[in-house]
Design a protein around this motif. Structure first.
Motif, PDB file in Angstrom:
ATOM      1  N   THR A  44       0.836  -1.201   0.000  1.00 44.02           N
ATOM      2  CA  THR A  44       0.000   0.000   0.000  1.00 44.02           C
ATOM      3  C   THR A  44       0.871   1.251   0.000  1.00 44.02           C
ATOM      4  O   THR A  44       1.975   1.256   0.540  1.00 44.02           O
ATOM      5  CB  THR A  44      -0.932   0.023   1.218  1.00 44.02           C
ATOM      6  OG1 THR A  44      -0.144  -0.051   2.403  1.00 44.02           O
ATOM      7  CG2 THR A  44      -1.898  -1.137   1.177  1.00 44.02           C
ATOM      8  N   ASN A  46       1.086   5.237   1.100  1.00 44.10           N
ATOM      9  CA  ASN A  46       0.432   6.139   2.052  1.00 44.10           C
ATOM     10  C   ASN A  46      -0.190   7.335   1.336  1.00 44.10           C
ATOM     11  O   ASN A  46       0.045   7.569   0.152  1.00 44.10           O
ATOM     12  CB  ASN A  46       1.404   6.574   3.150  1.00 44.10           C
ATOM     13  CG  ASN A  46       2.578   7.356   2.624  1.00 44.10           C
ATOM     14  OD1 ASN A  46       2.521   7.968   1.580  1.00 44.10           O
ATOM     15  ND2 ASN A  46       3.669   7.332   3.377  1.00 44.10           N
ATOM     16  N   ASN A 149       7.077   5.454  -0.557  1.00 44.52           N
ATOM     17  CA  ASN A 149       6.621   5.759   0.804  1.00 44.52           C
ATOM     18  C   ASN A 149       7.765   6.306   1.651  1.00 44.52           C
ATOM     19  O   ASN A 149       7.578   7.254   2.415  1.00 44.52           O
ATOM     20  CB  ASN A 149       6.045   4.512   1.474  1.00 44.52           C
ATOM     21  CG  ASN A 149       4.661   4.164   0.981  1.00 44.52           C
ATOM     22  OD1 ASN A 149       3.940   5.010   0.477  1.00 44.52           O
ATOM     23  ND2 ASN A 149       4.298   2.909   1.127  1.00 44.52           N
ATOM     24  N   ASN A 153       7.960   9.925   3.531  1.00 43.24           N
ATOM     25  CA  ASN A 153       8.009   9.927   4.992  1.00 43.24           C
ATOM     26  C   ASN A 153       9.310  10.475   5.548  1.00 43.24           C
ATOM     27  O   ASN A 153       9.389  10.773   6.735  1.00 43.24           O
ATOM     28  CB  ASN A 153       7.792   8.517   5.535  1.00 43.24           C
ATOM     29  CG  ASN A 153       6.387   8.030   5.294  1.00 43.24           C
ATOM     30  OD1 ASN A 153       5.468   8.813   5.125  1.00 43.24           O
ATOM     31  ND2 ASN A 153       6.221   6.722   5.269  1.00 43.24           N
TER      32      ASN A 153
END
Length: 165
Positions: A44, A46, A149, A153
């Protein structure tokens, strides 16, 4: 007694030949078949990375082709999906990356993914087992998604780290 002995030898040979034929047929299917049930799930992305990816048209098209790959049930479907993925990967490599994703980390993972795409294609064309190379290719794709991701992040400011004043 001799008739019984001949009958026993004949039945043993007939029985042993039948078992060997069954083993050859199943091993052939296992070697060249594509087991779509063993494919790993997609990683997945984010919400912050997803917002950037929605504007990245080439990656969206590549992602749609990956979804088609997950629907493949046999080698014929797989080769069509892989050919489409190779074309979309070329467009992705030539396209414009979002500024945040225009890094060597993303491009190197894309190059690894490209290598595995060609590996899967060669296995399909040579009638070899295709499940394991496809799993490896999807693992490389998940590594690319994880890297997107990680980049979003990451809270490190490179200018502060490289500033020697």
């Amino acid at each position: 007694m001799r008739k019984l002995l001949y009958l026993l030898i004949f039945s043993l040979t007939l029985f042993s030949c039948r078992q060997q034929d069954k083993g050859d047929a199943t091993s052939y299917v296992d070697e060249s078949g594509f087991n779509y049930q063993k494919l790993p799930d997609k990683t997945t992305i984010n919400a912050e990375a997803l917002a950037l990816i929605e504007e990245w048209e080439e990656f969206q098209k590549f992602n749609e082709s990956i979804d088609v790959l997950y629907k493949a049930k046999n080698n014929e479907d797989l080769i069509l999906a892989i050919d489409d993925l190779i074309e979309k990967e070329k467009l992705l490599a030539e396209g414009n990356y979002p500024e945040m994703f225009n890094t060597l980390q993303v491009k190197s993972r894309q190059r690894v993914l490209k290598t595995y795409l060609y590996k899967v294609k060669s296995h399909v064309l040579e009638n070899q087992e295709t499940t394991q190379p496809t799993v490896e290719m999807l693992t490389a794709y998940n590594a690319l998604r994880k890297q997107l991701n990680i980049i979003v992040n990451s809270q490190l400011d490179k200018e502060l780290i490289l500033d020697e004043d």
